[in-house]
Enzyme design. Structure first.
Site, PDB file in Angstrom:
ATOM      1  N   TYR A 259      -0.566   4.330 -12.396  1.00 41.02           N
ATOM      2  CA  TYR A 259      -0.276   3.217 -13.296  1.00 41.02           C
ATOM      3  C   TYR A 259      -1.280   2.104 -13.027  1.00 41.02           C
ATOM      4  O   TYR A 259      -1.905   2.065 -11.967  1.00 41.02           O
ATOM      5  CB  TYR A 259       1.178   2.729 -13.196  1.00 41.02           C
ATOM      6  CG  TYR A 259       1.670   2.372 -11.829  1.00 41.02           C
ATOM      7  CD1 TYR A 259       1.608   1.061 -11.364  1.00 41.02           C
ATOM      8  CD2 TYR A 259       2.223   3.345 -10.997  1.00 41.02           C
ATOM      9  CE1 TYR A 259       2.077   0.733 -10.112  1.00 41.02           C
ATOM     10  CE2 TYR A 259       2.693   3.022  -9.723  1.00 41.02           C
ATOM     11  CZ  TYR A 259       2.611   1.717  -9.291  1.00 41.02           C
ATOM     12  OH  TYR A 259       3.067   1.391  -8.045  1.00 41.02           O
ATOM     13  N   HIS A 307      -3.888   2.840  -8.152  1.00 43.70           N
ATOM     14  CA  HIS A 307      -4.460   2.267  -9.373  1.00 43.70           C
ATOM     15  C   HIS A 307      -5.877   2.792  -9.608  1.00 43.70           C
ATOM     16  O   HIS A 307      -6.644   2.944  -8.667  1.00 43.70           O
ATOM     17  CB  HIS A 307      -4.530   0.740  -9.268  1.00 43.70           C
ATOM     18  CG  HIS A 307      -3.247   0.146  -8.813  1.00 43.70           C
ATOM     19  ND1 HIS A 307      -2.065   0.392  -9.459  1.00 43.70           N
ATOM     20  CD2 HIS A 307      -2.954  -0.678  -7.776  1.00 43.70           C
ATOM     21  CE1 HIS A 307      -1.096  -0.254  -8.828  1.00 43.70           C
ATOM     22  NE2 HIS A 307      -1.611  -0.900  -7.806  1.00 43.70           N
TER      23      HIS A 307
END
Ligand code: C5P
Length: 331
Positions: A259, A307
């Site tokens: 994400y 990330h």
């Protein structure tokens, strides 16, 4: 056959011929009428000026983010409502994506019940400055990268109307590099800190427990007294819509990484809130470490965790190259 134009009445003249026949006093008179009509419309009806005659910009900056045809426009326009409100803009499909971020067993109905409970405390619609041809909403998004150290960006950052800071990124002791003004602070429970009464709290929920945490932090006590755990002004709380997280992951990052980072999502959020965006404190330092400006680096191989840091960095650079944002890369 004699056409009407062989007699040359005024209506048959070409525009430049018409103009040349008009006397300067007439031209001045027409111009004055036009200006008066513009002012009348603007002040009486509070509408844009006679848009079809004299197109007006959506903001008063030199260049407004919402205008212009560039390849990022369709991405920006695809955004769902960025903040939760009543009625909730989160769909069950969004919820099903969101609950996979963290293991979440509770139902969509429970999410909606929690959201309804939140809005017994917070304003039903968050306070957002709306676009207007009379103002230029300039924003600085300040990430926490170590590349801010020694940058002397402080005065430049403080010059923006909105200064959006992330998580625990401090200002005290770092003013010359990061400035001292904070109008918005982004946080989630694990990165929370107390805010003063005038700072907007931009809350990113990654799970239902985060929303329950927010509820606990602001709900008044049973005796009606103020909650001592309160971390900011309840009227300035803005809760990011889980659908917005999904949108950034799928549309902006093409599902790369687990994400997006909170900082990158904040940058995309600023494209919805601002007319001009400047970005500071993103990316690695000059040795390739993804460290913080406020910490002494101990792990010399610090990378970006779940990330897609490099992917995010490339998008930021491209936005800068296409002059959609200004990216200050630090030292
Ligand atoms: O580390 P933290 O999450 O508090 O930093 C806030 C944001 O700043 C991150 O989500 C990331 O987007 C950005 N950041 C960065 N490069 C770093 C440190 C942080 O881009 N070295």
């Amino acid at each position: 056959m004699a056409s009407c134009c062989s007699i040359r009445p005024v209506a048959c003249l070409k525009p430049h011929e018409m103009l040349s026949r008009l006397r300067p006093t007439w031209l001045l008179f027409i111009l004055l009428c036009f200006t008066a009509a513009n002012l009348y419309y603007k002040f009486k009806w509070n509408t844009p000026n006679l848009y079809w005659l004299w197109p007006q910009s959506v903001c008063s900056c030199q260049k407004c983010l919402a205008e212009g045809a560039h390849e990022f426009k369709s991405l920006i326009d695809a955004s769902p409502k960025p903040f939760l409100s009543i009625p909730s803009p989160t769909t069950e499909d969004d919820f099903n994506w969101w609950k996979k971020l963290q293991i979440e067993q509770r139902s969509f109905a429970f999410l909606n019940e929690t959201i309804n409970n939140l809005f017994t405390i917070f304003p039903h619609v968050p306070q957002i400055e709306q676009p207007s041809p009379d103002r230029c909403r300039t924003c600085a998004v300040v990430g926490n990268s170590g590349n801010l150290r020694g940058s002397h960006y402080g005065p430049l950052i403080d010059h923006h109307n909105m200064v959006i800071r992330l998580n625990r990124g401090p200002t005290k002791g770092y003013e010359s590099d990061v400035g001292s003004k904070t109008t918005h602070r982004v946080m989630y429970p694990e990165s929370a800190s107390s805010l003063d009464n005038s700072t907007h709290l931009v809350f990113f929920p990654f799970k239902i427990n985060d929303l329950l945490w927010l509820l606990r932090s602001f709900a008044p006590r049973e005796n009606g007294q103020e909650n001592p755990k309160r971390i900011g002004n309840k009227n300035l709380v803005m809760i990011v819509n889980p659908a917005f997280l999904k949108y950034v992951h799928e549309i902006w990052l093409k599902k790369k990484g687990r994400y997006p980072s909170t900082g990158f999502m904040t940058l995309v959020l600023s494209l919805q809130l601002c007319d001009e965006v400047s970005v500071f404190g993103f990316g690695a330092d000059r040795d390739g470490n993804w460290n913080h400006y406020f910490e002494i680096l101990r792990n010399k191989k610090l990378r970006t965790g779940p990330h897609p840091g490099m992917q995010e960095y490339e998008v930021i650079r491209e936005l800068h190259q296409r002059q959609i944002i200004r990216f200050f890369q630090g030292l």
